[in-house]
Design a protein around this motif. Structure first.
Motif, PDB file in Angstrom:
ATOM      1  N   GLU A  54      43.724  45.631  30.754  1.00  0.00           N
ATOM      2  CA  GLU A  54      42.288  45.842  29.832  1.00  0.00           C
ATOM      3  C   GLU A  54      41.269  45.398  30.869  1.00  0.00           C
TER       4      GLU A  54
ATOM      5  N   LEU B   7      40.927  48.402  33.305  1.00  0.00           N
ATOM      6  CA  LEU B   7      40.456  49.513  32.480  1.00  0.00           C
ATOM      7  C   LEU B   7      38.758  49.305  32.487  1.00  0.00           C
ATOM      8  N   GLU B   8      38.421  48.019  32.087  1.00  0.00           N
ATOM      9  CA  GLU B   8      37.109  47.822  32.215  1.00  0.00           C
ATOM     10  C   GLU B   8      36.232  48.225  33.438  1.00  0.00           C
TER      11      GLU B   8
ATOM     12  N   GLN C 201      37.317  49.991  35.856  1.00  0.00           N
ATOM     13  CA  GLN C 201      37.375  51.529  36.005  1.00  0.00           C
ATOM     14  C   GLN C 201      36.117  52.258  35.266  1.00  0.00           C
ATOM     15  N   ASN C 202      35.906  51.837  34.025  1.00  0.00           N
ATOM     16  CA  ASN C 202      34.895  52.305  33.029  1.00  0.00           C
ATOM     17  C   ASN C 202      33.384  51.936  33.637  1.00  0.00           C
TER      18      ASN C 202
ATOM     19  N   ALA D 219      32.711  54.049  36.784  1.00  0.00           N
ATOM     20  CA  ALA D 219      32.368  55.442  36.211  1.00  0.00           C
ATOM     21  C   ALA D 219      31.027  55.916  35.738  1.00  0.00           C
TER      22      ALA D 219
END
Length: 98
Positions: A88, A91-92, A94-95, A98
């Motif tokens: 998680e 993922l955070e 990477q977000n 972006a």
């Protein structure tokens, strides 16, 4: 056999968070040391002593690499709490990029 286990330990350390590599390289190191003792007792019977030395070196390198990866994985689990939390967090990150 110890040469094959040493080589497979490199692959196993990447796919099993280091613990499979520790197991396989420890077995390979044990077998290589056993073969080394046998070859030193009767050197005239063994013509491939170089392979025993190579297997021993590969097993040592695989063991060290696997231990390092295992320690890193344990530290990450202690810091983040679980494997899911690590995923998680990644993922955070990477977000956020972006």
């Amino acid at each position: 056999m110890s040469l094959i286990l040493g080589i497979v330990s490199f692959i196993a350390c990447c796919f099993s968070s280091g613990f499979g590599g520790v197991l396989l390289s420890a077995i390979a190191l044990y077998l290589a040391n056993k073969d080394k003792k046998v070859a030193e007792e009767n050197p005239e019977l063994y013509e491939n002593y170089g392979q025993v030395k190579t297997a021993r070196i590969i097993a040592i390198v695989g063991l060290i690499l696997s231990i390092i990866i295992s320690i890193i994985c344990l530290v990450l689990i202690v810091i983040f709490g679980s494997v899911e939390a690590i995923q998680e967090e990644l993922l955070e990150m990477q977000n956020a990029q972006a």
